[in-house]
Design a protein around this motif. Structure first.
Motif, mmCIF file in Angstrom:
data_model
loop_
_atom_site.group_PDB
_atom_site.id
_atom_site.type_symbol
_atom_site.label_atom_id
_atom_site.label_comp_id
_atom_site.label_asym_id
_atom_site.label_seq_id
_atom_site.Cartn_x
_atom_site.Cartn_y
_atom_site.Cartn_z
ATOM 1 N N THR A 1 10.909 -35.835 -27.676
ATOM 2 C CA THR A 1 11.980 -36.654 -28.253
ATOM 3 C C THR A 1 12.508 -36.057 -29.558
ATOM 4 O O THR A 1 13.682 -36.228 -29.885
ATOM 5 C CB THR A 1 11.497 -38.091 -28.498
ATOM 6 N N ALA A 2 11.648 -35.355 -30.292
ATOM 7 C CA ALA A 2 12.083 -34.780 -31.573
ATOM 8 C C ALA A 2 13.197 -33.760 -31.373
ATOM 9 O O ALA A 2 14.123 -33.673 -32.190
ATOM 10 C CB ALA A 2 10.896 -34.132 -32.292
ATOM 11 N N VAL A 3 13.120 -32.998 -30.294
ATOM 12 C CA VAL A 3 14.174 -32.018 -30.017
ATOM 13 C C VAL A 3 15.502 -32.735 -29.759
ATOM 14 O O VAL A 3 16.565 -32.286 -30.216
ATOM 15 C CB VAL A 3 13.783 -31.139 -28.812
ATOM 16 N N LEU B 1 11.680 -32.274 -18.026
ATOM 17 C CA LEU B 1 10.706 -33.359 -18.110
ATOM 18 C C LEU B 1 9.385 -32.913 -18.732
ATOM 19 O O LEU B 1 8.493 -33.749 -18.927
ATOM 20 C CB LEU B 1 10.438 -33.937 -16.710
ATOM 21 N N ALA B 2 9.254 -31.641 -19.039
ATOM 22 C CA ALA B 2 8.002 -31.148 -19.616
ATOM 23 C C ALA B 2 7.776 -31.786 -20.988
ATOM 24 O O ALA B 2 8.601 -31.658 -21.894
ATOM 25 C CB ALA B 2 8.046 -29.623 -19.750
ATOM 26 N N GLY B 3 6.681 -32.498 -21.104
ATOM 27 C CA GLY B 3 6.360 -33.150 -22.369
ATOM 28 C C GLY B 3 6.880 -34.563 -22.503
ATOM 29 O O GLY B 3 6.581 -35.250 -23.472
ATOM 30 N N VAL C 1 17.656 -38.226 -23.922
ATOM 31 C CA VAL C 1 16.867 -38.590 -22.745
ATOM 32 C C VAL C 1 17.711 -38.441 -21.482
ATOM 33 O O VAL C 1 17.270 -37.852 -20.489
ATOM 34 C CB VAL C 1 16.322 -40.023 -22.861
ATOM 35 N N ALA C 2 18.920 -38.994 -21.524
ATOM 36 C CA ALA C 2 19.796 -38.894 -20.347
ATOM 37 C C ALA C 2 20.080 -37.435 -20.015
ATOM 38 O O ALA C 2 20.012 -37.027 -18.840
ATOM 39 C CB ALA C 2 21.093 -39.653 -20.600
ATOM 40 N N ALA C 3 20.388 -36.635 -21.025
ATOM 41 C CA ALA C 3 20.689 -35.222 -20.795
ATOM 42 C C ALA C 3 19.485 -34.488 -20.213
ATOM 43 O O ALA C 3 19.623 -33.679 -19.274
ATOM 44 C CB ALA C 3 21.134 -34.570 -22.099
ATOM 45 N N ASP C 4 18.309 -34.753 -20.744
ATOM 46 C CA ASP C 4 17.101 -34.078 -20.256
ATOM 47 C C ASP C 4 16.741 -34.513 -18.844
ATOM 48 O O ASP C 4 16.326 -33.697 -18.019
ATOM 49 C CB ASP C 4 15.928 -34.349 -21.207
ATOM 50 N N PHE C 5 16.871 -35.814 -18.566
ATOM 51 C CA PHE C 5 16.573 -36.291 -17.221
ATOM 52 C C PHE C 5 17.500 -35.653 -16.198
ATOM 53 O O PHE C 5 17.071 -35.224 -15.119
ATOM 54 C CB PHE C 5 16.684 -37.808 -17.154
#
Length: 222
Positions: free
Chosen positions: A70-72, A61-63, A52-56
């Motif tokens: 979250t599965a990825v 943010l898509a999805g 989550v931190a890495a994606d943010f």
């Protein structure tokens, strides 16, 4: 609402508590199922928080925050040692805190990352007994989640909250922690029905309508 600095501070403290709780766990302990997230192990849960931190930070943010997103995060880190996952979180976590304080994003999830981390910190406690998040976390979550008038009034020792839905006007009493867990589906319908309802017949309807995420069918004690 929580200001940017407080949001960053709440997130940082939760990140540090979770890191301390899991860093020295054995492989068997890391492989334990998390009762509140039955498809995840402890390792998976920490992988999600790191992801989550890495994606943010990356703006991915898509999805978010749906299960495929979250599965990825979990799958990407599935075979990594926990130390490697935590080292990544120690890098991207502070970057997320800086992003929150910078005021350059208005995305509600990015601005309040402690909501997810605090919820999963409580989930972790249910798996390994690491300790509930402090009261300030779940009270902040309740203020964040229940900030609109609604037909359900929930009275707790810490405050009175409203929940909106199509349910009837009703009043119930419970603890702030139980409300925090129920809002995110961590309490079963039966557990919610056992709260102190002024009109007992309203309990059945609201025990299903209160949760904002899929609700557990198994009573949880955390």
């Amino acid at each position: 609402m929580t200001d940017a600095k407080t949001s960053a501070d709440l997130y940082r403290a939760s990140r540090e508590r979770v890191t301390t709780a899991v860093r020295d766990l054995t492989p068997a302990e890391l492989d334990q199922q998390v009762p509140a997230c039955p498809q995840w192990s402890v390792h998976n849960l920490v992988s999600h928080l790191t992801g989550v931190a890495a994606d943010f930070v990356a703006g991915n943010l898509a999805g978010a925050p749906r299960p495929p997103w979250t599965a990825v995060q979990v799958e990407t880190r599935r075979n990594l040692p926990i130390a490697t996952v935590l080292d990544e979180w120690a890098v991207v976590g502070p970057k997320l805190e800086e992003l929150v304080v910078s005021g350059t994003t208005s995305h509600p999830l990015v601005c309040s990352p402690w909501v997810d981390t605090g919820t999963h910190e409580a989930d972790l406690h249910g798996a390994i007994g690491s300790g509930r998040p402090p009261t300030e976390v779940w009270l902040a979550v309740l203020d964040w989640m229940l900030d609109e008038p609604g037909p359900l009034t929930v009275v707790t020792p810490d405050g009175t909250y409203s929940a909106g839905s199509d349910g009837p006007d009703a009043v119930v009493r419970t603890s702030s922690y139980e409300l925090f867990r129920a809002i995110f589906g961590r309490r079963s319908a039966r557990q919610i029905q056992e709260w102190e309802w002024e009109t007992p017949e309203h309990a059945v309807n609201w025990s299903l309508d209160l949760a904002r995420l899929p609700q557990t069918s198994v009573p949880l004690a955390d």
